[in-house]
Design a protein around this motif. Structure first.
Motif, PDB file in Angstrom:
ATOM      1  N   TRP A  81      17.088  44.368  45.143  1.00  0.00           N
ATOM      2  CA  TRP A  81      16.529  43.982  45.990  1.00  0.00           C
ATOM      3  C   TRP A  81      14.895  44.246  46.366  1.00  0.00           C
ATOM      4  O   TRP A  81      14.523  45.265  45.619  1.00  0.00           O
ATOM      5  CB  TRP A  81      16.911  44.755  47.751  1.00  0.00           C
ATOM      6  CG  TRP A  81      18.379  44.498  47.967  1.00  0.00           C
ATOM      7  CD1 TRP A  81      19.126  43.813  47.507  1.00  0.00           C
ATOM      8  CD2 TRP A  81      18.932  45.243  48.754  1.00  0.00           C
ATOM      9  NE1 TRP A  81      20.437  43.906  48.107  1.00  0.00           N
ATOM     10  CE2 TRP A  81      20.535  44.865  48.719  1.00  0.00           C
ATOM     11  CE3 TRP A  81      18.717  46.416  49.713  1.00  0.00           C
ATOM     12  CZ2 TRP A  81      21.333  45.435  49.889  1.00  0.00           C
ATOM     13  CZ3 TRP A  81      19.757  46.965  50.448  1.00  0.00           C
ATOM     14  CH2 TRP A  81      21.007  46.389  50.706  1.00  0.00           C
ATOM     15  N   ASP A  82      14.366  43.319  46.873  1.00  0.00           N
ATOM     16  CA  ASP A  82      12.799  43.503  46.998  1.00  0.00           C
ATOM     17  C   ASP A  82      12.530  43.290  48.322  1.00  0.00           C
ATOM     18  O   ASP A  82      13.205  42.812  49.077  1.00  0.00           O
ATOM     19  CB  ASP A  82      12.052  42.358  45.668  1.00  0.00           C
ATOM     20  CG  ASP A  82      10.833  43.026  45.526  1.00  0.00           C
ATOM     21  OD1 ASP A  82      10.123  43.940  45.949  1.00  0.00           O
ATOM     22  OD2 ASP A  82      10.203  42.309  44.456  1.00  0.00           O
ATOM     23  N   SER A  83      11.275  43.817  48.539  1.00  0.00           N
ATOM     24  CA  SER A  83      10.786  43.770  49.875  1.00  0.00           C
ATOM     25  C   SER A  83       9.338  43.202  50.008  1.00  0.00           C
ATOM     26  O   SER A  83       8.330  43.592  49.264  1.00  0.00           O
ATOM     27  CB  SER A  83      10.552  45.091  50.317  1.00  0.00           C
ATOM     28  OG  SER A  83      10.039  45.360  51.788  1.00  0.00           O
ATOM     29  N   CYS A  84       8.956  42.086  50.852  1.00  0.00           N
ATOM     30  CA  CYS A  84       7.938  41.429  51.152  1.00  0.00           C
ATOM     31  C   CYS A  84       6.842  42.415  51.733  1.00  0.00           C
ATOM     32  O   CYS A  84       5.648  42.118  51.817  1.00  0.00           O
ATOM     33  CB  CYS A  84       7.984  40.211  51.754  1.00  0.00           C
ATOM     34  SG  CYS A  84       8.606  40.466  53.350  1.00  0.00           S
ATOM     35  N   MET A  85       7.306  43.666  52.021  1.00  0.00           N
ATOM     36  CA  MET A  85       6.474  44.561  52.682  1.00  0.00           C
ATOM     37  C   MET A  85       5.661  45.537  51.562  1.00  0.00           C
ATOM     38  O   MET A  85       4.616  46.044  51.831  1.00  0.00           O
ATOM     39  CB  MET A  85       7.262  45.592  53.474  1.00  0.00           C
ATOM     40  CG  MET A  85       7.786  44.996  54.839  1.00  0.00           C
ATOM     41  SD  MET A  85       6.563  44.511  55.859  1.00  0.00           S
ATOM     42  CE  MET A  85       6.608  42.895  55.784  1.00  0.00           C
ATOM     43  N   SER A  86       6.169  45.365  50.382  1.00  0.00           N
ATOM     44  CA  SER A  86       5.578  45.862  49.434  1.00  0.00           C
ATOM     45  C   SER A  86       4.348  45.424  48.894  1.00  0.00           C
ATOM     46  O   SER A  86       4.379  44.194  48.370  1.00  0.00           O
ATOM     47  CB  SER A  86       6.567  46.343  48.100  1.00  0.00           C
ATOM     48  OG  SER A  86       5.987  46.627  47.064  1.00  0.00           O
ATOM     49  N   PRO A  87       3.336  46.048  48.472  1.00  0.00           N
ATOM     50  CA  PRO A  87       2.192  45.337  47.955  1.00  0.00           C
ATOM     51  C   PRO A  87       2.567  44.947  46.406  1.00  0.00           C
ATOM     52  O   PRO A  87       1.856  43.854  45.932  1.00  0.00           O
ATOM     53  CB  PRO A  87       0.928  46.341  47.581  1.00  0.00           C
ATOM     54  CG  PRO A  87       1.578  47.582  48.375  1.00  0.00           C
ATOM     55  CD  PRO A  87       3.248  47.509  48.604  1.00  0.00           C
TER      56      PRO A  87
END
Lengths: 359, 315, 55
Positions: A278-284
């Motif tokens: 999973w990835d998160s668009c909140m992460s730079p």
């Protein structure tokens, strides 16, 4: 419409019978909260919960999933070849999924199963799964499913809907995939065989209306479509909305409709695997280019992206509501109390001209 | 503590009006019980948004990192110690800040309170010493002292160590607190048992990094877990990778952690992440007599050398 | 010291982690320390904890 009546003791026995012919996933209490786990033989799903801490998306789309493997060991015939790994796509069932979470799979399907691109991992797991929903008689105060094109008894995405009618369960058959399980579980007593009492349809309807009436929380989405993307994008309210965000991945990881992933290679000596996480668009890191440039370099960019994606870009692209089913997890779990209902309202009601006030 | 808000508003309004600062960083009322949201106020007319109660557990020093404006910030004991650490580490300048000091009686533990009730909590109100929890068909009064965040229950620095103006008289500090009972319990275990203990502790981790992101100390432009050239840590759900993140993050906070509890409060999976940092805090106290963020004039133990530093670990 | 303590705290045996300060002129100390370290680690046997099992 076929409805099966299941006495509560027969429910457990049926689940037992399903466990074996199918891999079962269900809510299990783990510490202070419930989560979906694969059930061991003889383990029963614990249906005494409001909703699980994490969404059940991991039953089809695991947080970390190995896709390929390779070995450089030359004694192996298949050395130096990147091979797809064997996954278990035997029939499985997710028991006790809430209607909002079940609907989320249909939203996520838009990403993983398109005419142009088909994600084999997701599709195979999805198609192997029968979804047995558990209607919400007691929704949470943060549930806003009824204004997100969903509801506590919503049937889209489900194969069977289980309704707790007090002394017994009613199981509403929605698809033939669901119907196929009935025989295996030995749940075959049709609810309306005895015509003397109230029809099961009426009982379900009454419970449904009661549950819907308990939902006090909502989002307004009527004007999202007519809003102009660029104006929303440039709106001054984002500074205020994004201020408290700490850019953790909580909202995206607990969300049933967040589908983004990242692909990683991991090497262990002379063998290795390709994994997707999973990835998160909140992460730079989400948008960091190889050059070092980051088009979403600040947290304002990232917060705006998350909400614009769910509440505007998705709305425009698919013309079928927002990319949210109203489960309320992100509201309950955000460490700093960023509330999608509030942001949605601001976006929906935004008037570009009226906002010439000090920003 | 409830009476503080009028004073907080009064000071905030004044410093904004007088132009002492460009913004005030504080809390606004949250949309859920037991939650407030950090916010900023830029014009004096907006100070009415500010609130103060026992749900202001997020550490506001986290919002000061590398800011250029002149800022008034509302600071509890722990926040003030992190502001000191920020100043020492050049993440903000003292003369940029107007610190509104809040003598603190502790913040309440929302997870603990939620776990005490079968049903969902709809409303929580408080008076001086009690927390009144309401839900569908129930209402119960809890003693605030019984439901404090764990770090607040053992806090010995409730009063701000640095401030420009206080909102009230100092509160009495807690004495005779055993801060490290839990650390000692782990210290007594055999290695394998210790290892297993931390495996269990971290089993629910989803690597959202909320603990890191809520921490005012974790301001690295690129965290070591996000580094890709080279990549130090795997990104999947391998328990060793997860543990590497937690224990190295904690180590990066050695001698800097004030036990503000923001990490634990932020964790969506209710992991007791302070278990790592508390060991370091205890060791720093025992080896160097050091508590982080107590004074602007003292350098932290890991960037100073003293001839009497313990060195029996070196052969 | 803090690092060694933390490693031990989370279940790494004390004898697996060693620190030493050896000048380039102290060849005998170097040999002694290396022997001491290897003996200590051999006595513990292979490490079971904190190892990523090959996927």
């Amino acid at each position: 419409m076929k409805v099966i009546k299941i006495e509560k003791e027969k429910w457990d026995k049926g689940v037992e019978k399903l466990n074996g012919p199918l891999r079962l996933f269900g809510p299990v209490k783990d510490g202070q909260f419930h989560n979906f786990k694969e059930l061991d033989k003889n383990q029963q799903p614990d249906l005494n919960f409001l909703n699980t801490r994490l969404s059940p998306k991991s039953t089809v789309f695991p947080q970390s999933e190995v896709m390929f493997e390779y070995s450089l060991d030359e004694s192996r015939e298949d050395h130096h070849i990147m091979k797809e790994i064997d996954q278990d796509y035997s029939p499985r069932a997710v028991i006790g999924i809430r209607p909002c979470d079940a609907k989320s799979f249909l939203l996520v399907k838009r990403n993983f199963d398109t005419d142009e691109y088909k994600d084999p991992y997701w599709i195979r797991a999805f198609e192997a799964t029968t979804f047995i929903g558990l209607a919400c008689n007691n929704p949470c105060s943060t549930c806003f499913c009824t204004s997100a094109d969903c509801g506590p008894f919503h049937e889209e995405g489900l194969d069977l809907l289980l309704v707790d009618a007090g002394d017994y369960y009613l199981l509403k058959v929605i698809t033939s995939k669901g119907e196929n399980l009935l025989k295996v579980a030995d749940w075959e007593t049709e609810a309306d065989a005895d015509t003397s009492g109230e029809t099961s349809g009426n009982i379900i309807d009454t419970l449904k209306k009661e549950a819907e009436a308990k939902i006090t929380s909502s989002v307004v989405t009527d004007r999202l479509k007519e809003q102009i993307s660029l104006e929303l994008y440039q709106a001054p309210f984002w500074e205020d909305a994004a201020f408290s965000c700490i850019n953790c991945g909580t909202c995206t990881y607990v969300c049933p409709t967040c589908w983004c992933f990242d692909i990683q290679d991991e090497t262990h000596g002379i063998s290795g695997v390709r994994i997707r996480n999973w990835d998160s668009c909140m992460s730079p890191l989400f948008t960091l280019h190889g050059s070092g440039h980051n088009p979403r370099g600040t947290k304002l960019h990232r917060v705006r992206q998350r909400f614009m994606h769910k509440l505007k870009y998705y709305v425009d692209k698919y013309d079928d509501g927002i990319q949210c089913v109203g489960c309320g997890r992100c509201i309950r779990l955000c460490p700093v109390n960023i509330d999608i209902r509030k942001i949605c309202e601001i976006m929906n009601n935004y008037e570009p001209a009226a906002c010439a006030c000090p920003a | 503590m409830l009476g503080y808000i009028d004073k907080i508003k009064e000071i905030s309004e004044r410093v904004l009006k007088e132009g002492t600062v460009e913004m005030v960083i504080g809390f606004q009322k949250g949309t859920l019980p037991m939650m407030n949201e950090p916010c900023f106020v830029k014009c004096s007319g907006d100070v009415q948004r500010l609130v103060w109660d026992s749900n202001c557990g997020i550490n506001l020093a986290n919002y000061l990192t590398d800011r250029k404006e002149k800022i008034a910030v509302i600071a509890k004991g722990c926040d003030s110690r992190n502001i000191v650490t920020h100043i020492i580490e050049n993440k903000i300048k003292r003369d940029q800040l107007f610190i509104i000091g809040v003598p603190c009686n502790g913040m309440i533990d929302k997870s603990k309170i939620a776990s005490m009730f079968e049903k969902e909590i709809i409303e929580v109100v408080e008076d001086q010493n009690n927390i009144i929890v309401k839900g569908e068909g129930f209402e119960e009064t809890l003693k605030k002292g019984d439901v404090l965040q764990e770090n607040c229950a053992i806090c010995i620095h409730r009063n701000p160590v640095i401030y420009d103006e206080l909102v009230s008289d100092m509160v009495e500090e807690q004495r005779d607190v055993d801060r490290y009972e839990d650390v000692r319990r782990i210290e007594e275990m055999e290695p394998d048992k210790k290892y297993g203990f931390f495996d269990d502790l971290l089993s629910a981790c989803i690597r959202c990094y909320a603990c890191r992101d809520a921490c005012p100390l974790c301001y690295c432009p690129t965290c070591f877990v996000d580094e890709s050239r080279p990549q130090w840590v795997g990104k999947g759900q391998d328990p060793v990778d997860i543990r590497t993140f937690h224990f190295l993050r904690a180590y990066h906070c050695a001698g800097r952690c004030t036990d503000c509890g923001a990490c634990e409060r932020a964790c969506p999976m209710e992991i007791k992440v302070r278990t790592f940092t508390k060991k370091l805090e205890k060791d720093c106290l025992e080896a160097y007599g050091w508590e982080a963020g107590m004074s602007l004039d003292e350098r932290p133990p890991l960037d100073t050398f003293r001839p009497d530093d313990p060195e029996d670990f070196i052969k | 010291m803090l690092f060694k303590n933390l490693m031990e705290h989370m279940g790494i045996e004390p004898d697996r982690v060693h620190f030493s300060w050896i000048s380039s002129a102290e060849s005998t100390k170097f040999v002694d320390v290396v022997n001491e370290v290897t003996a200590a680690v051999k006595a513990l046997g292979p490490n079971k904890n904190f190892i990523i099992k090959a996927a």
